[in-house]
Design a protein around this motif. Structure first.
Motif, PDB file in Angstrom:
ATOM      1  N   VAL A 424       0.779  -1.227   0.109  1.00 41.48           N
ATOM      2  CA  VAL A 424       0.059  -0.036   0.093  1.00 41.48           C
ATOM      3  C   VAL A 424       0.774   1.262   0.204  1.00 41.48           C
ATOM      4  O   VAL A 424       0.714   2.181  -0.825  1.00 41.48           O
ATOM      5  CB  VAL A 424      -0.946   0.066   1.302  1.00 41.48           C
ATOM      6  N   ALA A 427       2.359   2.128  -3.369  1.00 41.55           N
ATOM      7  CA  ALA A 427       1.217   2.471  -4.278  1.00 41.55           C
ATOM      8  C   ALA A 427       0.914   3.821  -3.988  1.00 41.55           C
ATOM      9  O   ALA A 427       0.723   4.607  -4.950  1.00 41.55           O
ATOM     10  CB  ALA A 427      -0.266   1.611  -4.168  1.00 41.55           C
ATOM     11  N   LEU A 636      -6.586   4.278  -1.422  1.00 41.06           N
ATOM     12  CA  LEU A 636      -5.754   3.325  -1.711  1.00 41.06           C
ATOM     13  C   LEU A 636      -5.371   2.482  -0.605  1.00 41.06           C
ATOM     14  O   LEU A 636      -5.274   1.321  -0.398  1.00 41.06           O
ATOM     15  CB  LEU A 636      -4.507   3.593  -2.340  1.00 41.06           C
ATOM     16  N   SER A 637      -5.368   3.197   0.784  1.00 44.62           N
ATOM     17  CA  SER A 637      -4.975   2.936   2.137  1.00 44.62           C
ATOM     18  C   SER A 637      -6.105   2.464   3.120  1.00 44.62           C
ATOM     19  O   SER A 637      -5.915   1.683   4.165  1.00 44.62           O
ATOM     20  CB  SER A 637      -4.115   3.660   2.725  1.00 44.62           C
ATOM     21  N   GLN A 643      -8.241  -1.058  -1.306  1.00 42.14           N
ATOM     22  CA  GLN A 643      -7.230  -2.429  -1.021  1.00 42.14           C
ATOM     23  C   GLN A 643      -7.243  -3.450  -2.171  1.00 42.14           C
ATOM     24  O   GLN A 643      -6.601  -4.090  -2.653  1.00 42.14           O
ATOM     25  CB  GLN A 643      -7.697  -3.028   0.179  1.00 42.14           C
ATOM     26  N   VAL A 646      -5.200  -2.358  -5.136  1.00 41.14           N
ATOM     27  CA  VAL A 646      -4.024  -2.317  -4.986  1.00 41.14           C
ATOM     28  C   VAL A 646      -3.298  -3.903  -5.136  1.00 41.14           C
ATOM     29  O   VAL A 646      -2.531  -3.888  -5.803  1.00 41.14           O
ATOM     30  CB  VAL A 646      -3.509  -1.820  -3.478  1.00 41.14           C
ATOM     31  N   TRP A 651      -0.952  -5.710  -7.506  1.00 38.70           N
ATOM     32  CA  TRP A 651       0.081  -6.408  -6.895  1.00 38.70           C
ATOM     33  C   TRP A 651       0.326  -7.737  -7.106  1.00 38.70           C
ATOM     34  O   TRP A 651       1.218  -8.479  -7.576  1.00 38.70           O
ATOM     35  CB  TRP A 651       0.008  -6.091  -5.133  1.00 38.70           C
TER      36      TRP A 651
END
Length: 697
Positions: A424, A427, A636-637, A643, A646, A651
């Motif tokens: 994370v 990203a 994003l976090s 999640q 990402v 990922w």
């Protein structure tokens, strides 16, 4: 009849102590009407007049009926006003959704193609069920699949335990139980709902609360406010308008079976519970039987069952050698006694051209035959693509095993990895680097270094925050839409305080990065006092701005409406719309606040004649960068959808563990029968398949 009406009217008026004028006033009719009716001048009173006179005289029951009869009329029965029952409407909507879902699952799993495999059962040993005195009258519980509802209704307590070994047909039975019960359901009966027990942790959450959470997850509209202040889902559970079909007691995490059975015994809910025999027996021996529950054990398939079923699955006469071997006993006869193994054999040999079931005769060990059927399933359904998809299925199975669950939940991808915070952070850092480069212009060395420092700090801060949140309160799907609440509550204030601390930390980090940039590229331009003043501006501005943004997020959350669906794809789409809509509202608010607050701070500094380098353009740039960058970093976090983006979309495909088009892959696996749907999540078709693929990792 009119003269009798006049006599009755005068008699009851005098009994009430009313004059003709008083009665006329109370009834809202003319004095001449009352006088004419009493002396017989008027012989045909209207229905409304009779009703008004009866109301004024407070007549009820037989007297009221007698007055209407004397007028030659029958008072129409007034229906009670229909009262809106939100729970009844929610239960009916839930019933439609549940029925459609499990009917699709039956079709997808070819349960009726060509006919259902016979599932029969016998009463369980007496030590695995409660006394018949507690159950509510002894009954013969033997039966077959099409009698499951009939047998359940023989149990006075409406608490039944279904036991069987792996693949014995427990899931087929629960599906048929739900559909048959819904078919015979009265509007006042509870709605049977299948709950997969593998995700229940009885020492952390009570059964009723967990059921409500699962209902909201799979049917988001049930997250709406209920009549007593909680959610509609909780109200349905508390009012026993949901009949829990608890599937997979054996799938509860190791060490929790006995606490789970204790927790079930604290409730009196009617229910149907399924489990493997050994896990349930162990829990019973360590605690007690399920209170007031009868129990049955699913029987093995017989040779006659196979002879009646397998030849009907194909036009080719290929099963004769296998059936002859089964009649002789041995390893093959031992394996082909469960619906799971028979279904695998049917899929591999009857449904796949040029596959001859006679190759099963090469094996002489039961475990070897089972491994062959499990291992041949994917090649049979995927053909030439099997080698490509097998590692992806293996990763899925290993991911679920490490999480201790059977649910392929889109919001949990990456949570079993050890590098979630790092992923994370990277990203967020890259995203902020791109934004800073575009806004500040990274064509120069200074711009590139400044953008890299901002990206590094943002990545570290948000990566740490994500890791902390993922460990303490795992991110879940958002079941909300945008709507401002009427008043601020405790949740808004708590979110605001969280934003104040978080924003202050980000402001301090931003001021540190700016100080480093000045030291590297413009040494001597700013003094230490200047840098401290910058920090004194950034920390409160960012802190108050984040407090406003976080509080606004909390204030704008409200339950999804009834049109929200519960399939995995629909829930992902709902979360994406929510997150993007939230960002579209909150980011401008945060950015404008930063611009305005900075202008106020700069004005104050200039009023005390402190030299500042701020310009209106610089303030607007700061607001743009922090608003867009902060919003993107938050998504994003700190959101389940971020999640998902990402890990599941970048990922894990980048590292080769999952395909790039993951939603399409999962849906394709569902259509091929490798996975099944359970509301908002997928599951492997059977726990044995998950175990098989996990061992391949």
């Amino acid at each position: 009849m009119s003269s009798q009406f006049g006599v009755l009217l005068r008699q009851w008026r005098q009994r009430a102590g009313l004059s003709q004028e008083a009665l006329a006033q109370l009834a809202g009719v003319g004095i001449r009407t009352v006088r004419g009716l009493e002396i017989g001048e008027r012989t045909d009173p209207r229905m409304g007049t009779v009703r008004s006179l009866a109301d004024a005289l407070k007549l009820t029951g037989a007297e009221r009926a007698e007055l209407f009869a004397a007028a030659g009329r029958d008072e129409p029965v007034q229906a009670e006003p229909v009262r809106f029952d939100p729970l009844a409407e929610a239960a009916e909507t839930l019933k439609v959704a549940v029925e459609a879902r499990w009917r699709r699952e039956e079709e997808q799993r070819q349960i009726h193609d060509p006919v259902p495999l016979p599932v029969r059962w016998d009463p369980a040993p007496v030590e695995l069920q409660d006394s018949w005195l507690n159950i509510g009258g002894e009954a013969d519980l033997r039966g077959r699949l099409d009698q499951v509802v009939e047998v359940y209704r023989k149990v006075g307590s409406r608490r039944l335990v279904v036991l069987g070994r792996a693949g014995s047909g427990k899931t087929v039975l629960t599906t048929r139980f739900v559909l048959d019960l819904l078919k015979a359901r009265d509007v006042t009966d509870p709605v049977p709902v299948i709950f997969s027990l593998g995700s229940w942790h009885p020492e952390r959450v009570g059964l009723r609360d967990w059921m409500a959470e699962q209902l909201i997850r799979d049917h988001p509209f049930l997250g709406a406010p209920g009549p007593s202040g909680g959610t509609v889902a909780a109200a349905l559970v508390d009012a026993q308008r949901v009949l829990p079909v608890l599937d997979g007691f054996d799938e509860i995490a190791a060490g929790l079976h006995r606490p789970a059975l204790n927790a079930l015994n604290t409730t009196t809910l009617p229910l149907l519970l399924t489990s493997r025999v050994d896990e349930y027996r162990d829990a019973v021996e360590g605690t007690d039987v399920l209170t007031s529950a009868a129990a049955i054990v699913l029987a093995d398939l017989t040779c006659d069952d196979l002879a009646d079923y397998l030849p009907r699955t194909t036009r080719k006469n290929v099963w004769t050698p296998v059936l002859d071997e089964v009649r002789g006993g041995g390893a093959l006869a031992k394996v082909l006694t469960t619906p799971l193994m028979v279904a695998l054999a049917r899929r591999i040999y009857s449904d796949t051209p040029d596959h001859d079931p006679a190759e099963l005769l090469r094996f002489h060990d039961a475990d070897e035959i089972e491994r062959h059927l499990l291992g041949s399933f994917v090649p049979a359904v995927y053909g030439a693509e099997a080698e490509r998809v097998r590692p992806w299925l293996g990763y899925l199975a290993d991911h679920l095993t490490r999480l201790g669950t059977h649910d392929v939940a889109w919001w949990q991808f990456g949570t079993s990895a050890k590098v979630t915070g790092a992923a994370v952070g990277i990203a967020v850092g890259l995203a902020d680097l791109l934004i800073e480069a575009v806004v500040f212009g990274a064509l120069t060395t200074r711009g590139l270094v400044f953008a890299a420092l901002i990206g590094l700090v943002a990545g570290v801060v948000f990566g740490v925050v994500h890791r902390y949140v993922a460990r303490t309160a795992p991110l879940g799907p958002v079941r909300t839409r945008l709507r401002l609440r009427g008043r601020l509550g405790k949740r808004v204030w708590s979110r605001g305080l969280l934003g104040l601390g978080f924003g202050g930390a980000v402001g301090g980090a931003f001021s540190l990065v700016q100080s480093l940039a000045f030291l590297l590229f413009s040494p001597g331009l700013r003094s230490a006092a200047d840098l401290l003043v910058d920090a004194g501006v950034y920390v409160p501005v960012f802190g108050l701005g984040a407090a406003l943004a976080f509080g606004l997020v909390a204030a704008m959350e409200a339950p999804l409406d009834v049109r929200s669906a519960g399939s995995p794809g629909d829930v992902i789409d709902a979360n994406r719309r929510h997150v993007l809509g939230l960002v579209a509202v909150v980011v401008p608010v945060f950015g404008l606040f930063v611009v305005a607050a900075t202008a106020v701070a700069v004005g104050g500094l200039r009023a005390v004649r402190w030299p500042v380098l701020w310009t209106p353009a610089g303030a607007l740039t700061l607001g743009l960068v922090t608003g867009v960058g902060g919003g993107l970093a938050y998504v994003l976090s700190l959101t389940a959808w971020g999640q998902w983006v990402v890990f599941a979309r970048v990922w894990l495909p980048l590292t080769g563990r999952l395909p790039w088009r993951l939603p399409e892959f999962l849906d394709d696996a569902y259509r091929r029968g490798v996975l099944r749907r359970a509301g908002a999540v997928y599951q492997f078709r059977h726990a044995r398949l998950q175990e098989h693929f996990a061992r391949l990792r």
